[in-house]
Design an enzyme around this catalytic site. Structure first.
Site, PDB file in Angstrom:
ATOM      1  N   LYS A 135       0.760  -1.306   0.059  1.00  0.00           N
ATOM      2  CA  LYS A 135      -0.194   0.171  -0.003  1.00  0.00           C
ATOM      3  C   LYS A 135       0.787   1.390   0.004  1.00  0.00           C
ATOM      4  O   LYS A 135       0.538   2.155  -0.849  1.00  0.00           O
ATOM      5  CB  LYS A 135      -0.967   0.061   1.102  1.00  0.00           C
ATOM      6  CG  LYS A 135      -1.916   1.189   1.135  1.00  0.00           C
ATOM      7  CD  LYS A 135      -2.791   1.032   2.365  1.00  0.00           C
ATOM      8  CE  LYS A 135      -2.012   1.438   3.713  1.00  0.00           C
ATOM      9  NZ  LYS A 135      -3.268   1.483   4.726  1.00  0.00           N
ATOM     10  N   ASP A 153      -6.697   1.528   0.890  1.00  0.00           N
ATOM     11  CA  ASP A 153      -6.917   1.433   2.416  1.00  0.00           C
ATOM     12  C   ASP A 153      -8.185   1.199   2.870  1.00  0.00           C
ATOM     13  O   ASP A 153      -9.141   0.592   2.202  1.00  0.00           O
ATOM     14  CB  ASP A 153      -6.263   2.814   2.910  1.00  0.00           C
ATOM     15  CG  ASP A 153      -7.414   3.797   2.794  1.00  0.00           C
ATOM     16  OD1 ASP A 153      -8.435   3.612   1.670  1.00  0.00           O
ATOM     17  OD2 ASP A 153      -7.503   5.072   3.139  1.00  0.00           O
TER      18      ASP A 153
END
Length: 233
Positions: A135, A153
């Site tokens: 991420k 997220d």
């Protein structure tokens, strides 16, 4: 923390038709033509540090810390020289700051050792840095270098499943589905539009459906009651 399978099932909707996907992003773009991260940074390295610190923390909290840290140390050499013990007081208001301090200093040392102090424009090299996962690498590749990546997220995971844009049971499944579903012309900025929509409109506990610009396109079956309110930029 990855969403639980049961939570995913509750939020998953029927898949949105591709024509509606294109309309969704056209509307989001009209409302916010140039979306940006809410993390404050001026260089790729500052962004990398800020994103690393943001795990399980708010952008607001990270910005408060980096406003004090970056005027003192905002390069790998300066952070490495600062060291873990002297870094900690600057980030002590951020969750998991002890572990993050160790990672940020180790990351600075590795950047100096392997990359001449520069943030690499390469996924594998980024993910090899301490404290950097997929991420974080996606955020840096997208925001610092302009790559069409998708950093999923909790906000984006929620929006993708609720709306039917890209349903998936795992973060990686949603990421892959988004990369296929989002039209190419919108992919560069899609990460920012989706995270902002999840943060301020499609909120976790009570989505603000009356103020949602894509309410009529959304497949979510548990919308917040209320008359639609015209969207404004």
């Amino acid at each position: 923390m990855a969403p639980s399978p049961s939570a995913t099932r509750r939020r998953t909707a029927a898949r949105m038709p591709q024509a509606d996907v294109a309309e969704m992003f056209a509307r989001l773009k009209a409302l916010n033509p140039a979306p940006k991260t809410e993390l404050e940074y001026t260089t790729p390295y500052e962004l990398l540090v800020a994103v690393t610190l943001s795990a399980q923390a708010t952008d607001v909290g990270v910005n408060k810390a980096t406003r004090k840290l970056f005027p003192v140390a905002n390069t790998p050499a300066a952070i490495a020289a600062l060291g873990v013990d002297r870094l900690k007081p600057y980030i002590a208001t951020i969750g998991l700051y002890n572990t993050k301090a160790v990672n940020v200093v180790a990351m600075a040392e590795l950047l100096l050792e392997r990359h001449d102090g520069e943030v690499p424009h390469d996924r594998a090299a980024l993910e090899a840095l301490p404290g950097v996962g997929r991420k974080t690498a996606n955020v840096v590749l997208n925001t610092a270098f302009g790559d069409p990546t998708m950093a999923v997220d909790t906000h984006i995971f929620r929006v993708a499943n609720r709306t039917g844009l890209a349903p998936g049971k795992t973060v990686r499944a949603v990421e892959d589905a988004l990369l296929k579903a989002v039209p190419d012309e919108y992919l560069r900025d899609a990460h920012h539009w989706l995270i902002l929509h999840g943060r301020y409109v499609c909120k976790a506990r009570k989505p603000d459906c009356p103020h949602c610009a894509i309410r009529d396109l959304c497949r979510f079956g548990e919308r917040t009651p209320g008359e639609p309110v015209p969207a404004t930029a």
